[in-house]
Scaffold this active site. Structure first.
Site, PDB file in Angstrom:
ATOM      1  N   ASP A  82       0.991  -1.147   0.126  1.00 19.91           N
ATOM      2  CA  ASP A  82      -0.090   0.080  -0.013  1.00 19.91           C
ATOM      3  C   ASP A  82       0.880   1.355   0.030  1.00 19.91           C
ATOM      4  O   ASP A  82       2.000   1.301   0.805  1.00 19.91           O
ATOM      5  CB  ASP A  82      -0.888   0.014   1.269  1.00 19.91           C
ATOM      6  CG  ASP A  82      -2.039   1.233   1.323  1.00 19.91           C
ATOM      7  OD1 ASP A  82      -2.304   1.429   0.312  1.00 19.91           O
ATOM      8  OD2 ASP A  82      -2.408   1.416   2.291  1.00 19.91           O
ATOM      9  N   ASP A 104       2.332   5.501  -5.378  1.00 13.66           N
ATOM     10  CA  ASP A 104       1.592   6.722  -4.972  1.00 13.66           C
ATOM     11  C   ASP A 104       2.327   7.781  -5.405  1.00 13.66           C
ATOM     12  O   ASP A 104       3.176   8.301  -4.552  1.00 13.66           O
ATOM     13  CB  ASP A 104       1.174   6.559  -3.632  1.00 13.66           C
ATOM     14  CG  ASP A 104       0.295   7.893  -3.378  1.00 13.66           C
ATOM     15  OD1 ASP A 104      -0.032   8.676  -4.264  1.00 13.66           O
ATOM     16  OD2 ASP A 104      -0.089   8.161  -2.283  1.00 13.66           O
ATOM     17  N   GLU A 134      -2.807   6.242  -8.294  1.00 13.09           N
ATOM     18  CA  GLU A 134      -3.709   7.259  -7.761  1.00 13.09           C
ATOM     19  C   GLU A 134      -3.467   8.486  -8.365  1.00 13.09           C
ATOM     20  O   GLU A 134      -2.063   8.973  -8.712  1.00 13.09           O
ATOM     21  CB  GLU A 134      -3.395   7.454  -6.162  1.00 13.09           C
ATOM     22  CG  GLU A 134      -4.436   8.447  -5.544  1.00 13.09           C
ATOM     23  CD  GLU A 134      -4.039   8.406  -4.149  1.00 13.09           C
ATOM     24  OE1 GLU A 134      -4.332   9.637  -3.357  1.00 13.09           O
ATOM     25  OE2 GLU A 134      -3.782   7.430  -3.393  1.00 13.09           O
ATOM     26  N   HIS A 181      -7.808  10.158   4.573  1.00 15.29           N
ATOM     27  CA  HIS A 181      -7.022   9.181   5.405  1.00 15.29           C
ATOM     28  C   HIS A 181      -7.325   9.468   6.728  1.00 15.29           C
ATOM     29  O   HIS A 181      -7.328  10.775   7.152  1.00 15.29           O
ATOM     30  CB  HIS A 181      -5.614   9.172   4.956  1.00 15.29           C
ATOM     31  CG  HIS A 181      -5.348   8.662   3.766  1.00 15.29           C
ATOM     32  ND1 HIS A 181      -4.953   9.367   2.730  1.00 15.29           N
ATOM     33  CD2 HIS A 181      -5.771   7.736   3.061  1.00 15.29           C
ATOM     34  CE1 HIS A 181      -4.643   8.698   1.600  1.00 15.29           C
ATOM     35  NE2 HIS A 181      -5.247   7.496   1.818  1.00 15.29           N
ATOM     36  N   GLY A 210      -9.262   5.934   2.408  1.00 19.46           N
ATOM     37  CA  GLY A 210      -9.779   7.152   3.504  1.00 19.46           C
ATOM     38  C   GLY A 210     -11.068   6.391   3.510  1.00 19.46           C
ATOM     39  O   GLY A 210     -12.084   7.304   3.901  1.00 19.46           O
ATOM     40  N   GLY A 211     -11.372   5.194   3.756  1.00 14.69           N
ATOM     41  CA  GLY A 211     -12.788   4.799   3.737  1.00 14.69           C
ATOM     42  C   GLY A 211     -13.225   4.597   5.326  1.00 14.69           C
ATOM     43  O   GLY A 211     -14.231   4.720   5.568  1.00 14.69           O
ATOM     44  N   ASN A 231      -9.974   0.619   1.074  1.00 12.40           N
ATOM     45  CA  ASN A 231      -9.228   0.538   1.768  1.00 12.40           C
ATOM     46  C   ASN A 231      -9.385   0.763   3.327  1.00 12.40           C
ATOM     47  O   ASN A 231     -10.084   1.844   3.722  1.00 12.40           O
ATOM     48  CB  ASN A 231      -7.874   1.339   1.650  1.00 12.40           C
ATOM     49  CG  ASN A 231      -7.092   0.809   0.054  1.00 12.40           C
ATOM     50  OD1 ASN A 231      -7.442   0.328  -0.573  1.00 12.40           O
ATOM     51  ND2 ASN A 231      -5.829   1.337   0.143  1.00 12.40           N
ATOM     52  N   THR A 234      -7.763   2.451   9.523  1.00 10.20           N
ATOM     53  CA  THR A 234      -8.048   3.032  10.915  1.00 10.20           C
ATOM     54  C   THR A 234      -9.308   2.164  11.738  1.00 10.20           C
ATOM     55  O   THR A 234      -9.045   2.179  13.107  1.00 10.20           O
ATOM     56  CB  THR A 234      -8.489   4.558  10.500  1.00 10.20           C
ATOM     57  OG1 THR A 234      -7.711   5.252   9.768  1.00 10.20           O
ATOM     58  CG2 THR A 234      -8.914   5.230  11.993  1.00 10.20           C
TER      59      THR A 234
END
Length: 286
Positions: A82, A104, A134, A181, A210-211, A231, A234
């Site tokens: 990632d 990225d 991205e 994020h 940032g889901g 993704n 958190t």
């Protein structure tokens, strides 16, 4: 089944209007919890490792555990790198056995992003390793600072996205549609119209970063309108920390061994992954 790259699983998700969960893991508890949830619900999953995890364990040390878990699972599992910024680290991941990587370069100019992504695709394609890139700006913690205002420039431009995929040959594209994020400090507003345009015009599966922290409705809208990979990190951290706090503060916790505590954390992570699998619609899609 077992260890695969992301290409086929994400193409199936794109066609079937569901999303595959990408779960960042850096220890055995998180790894075991994610795989157990995938197996329980017969869902493909993506196990991911990020360079920031190097402060605890190197990719070469942890890759064998991730790959072994994938190879022995009875569901399709991709092992993914990632948010890598460097070709050198991507090479380390591929050499360690990863089946998928993300380059990225979204903080660079469009031209530089294309150049770096093409370099990674040229390296990975002959090795049957899929590449995610991205385009656009998914804010990190800087997005929570006072005075931060979301701009139309942050969203992924549709015409640029089409050109980007045509020039790079990337297998999946992470897009900016209003997510952030980390932990949200204000209600996110997803640009679903932009997402619909991207889904219509871009020929590869779309990814949402940032889901964690989005509402169930936000997730459902994102999936129905074109997101094929989501993704999550958190929310797994929150579940693990909550489990630790609850089990360490109780009076009887003095009798709880560290092994048992770790097992409880794995179950907490598993429960959170199960929720995401059901929400993303990937249950039964092995």
């Amino acid at each position: 089944m077992s260890l695969v790259n992301m290409k086929e699983m994400l193409e199936h998700a794109r066609e079937g209007r569901y999303a595959v969960g990408h779960f960042n893991v850096f220890n055995i508890e998180m790894l075991r919890g994610a795989v157990k949830a995938g197996e329980k619900y017969n869902s493909p999953i993506i196990l991911a490792f990020a360079e920031v995890f190097e402060k605890l364990v190197s990719i070469e040390e942890f890759a064998p555990a991730m790959i072994a878990a994938a190879e022995t699972a009875d569901i399709p599992v991709a092992v993914h790198l990632d948010h890598s910024k460097s070709f050198e680290y991507i090479k380390r991941a591929v050499d360690a056995g990863f089946t998928s990587v993300m380059i990225d370069a979204s903080d660079q100019t469009f031209e530089e992003n294309v150049r770096r992504t093409k370099e990674v695709v040229r390296f990975c394609a002959p090795k049957n390793v899929t590449v995610e890139a991205e385009l656009g700006h998914v804010a990190g913690l800087e997005g929570y600072e006072d005075g931060y205002e979301e701009s139309a420039d942050d969203y992924t431009d549709v015409r640029e996205a089409v050109q980007f995929i045509r020039e790079t040959g990337a297998d999946a594209l992470a897009v900016a549609i209003g997510t952030v994020h980390g932990v949200y400090r204000r209600e996110p507003k997803l640009n679903l119209e932009r997402l619909k345009e991207l889904r219509r015009e871009v020929p590869v599966p779309l990814v949402m970063h940032g889901g964690s922290g989005l509402s169930d409705g936000d997730f459902e809208n994102a999936v129905q309108n074109g997101i094929a990979k989501i993704n999550i990190f958190t929310d797994l951290n929150i579940a693990a920390k909550k489990c630790l706090k609850e089990n360490c503060m109780e009076e009887e916790s003095q009798y709880l061994g560290y092994l048992d505590l770790c097992a409880k954390v794995a179950e907490a992570v598993c429960t959170e992954v199960e929720k995401k699998i059901i929400l993303f619609g990937s249950a039964g899609k092995r």
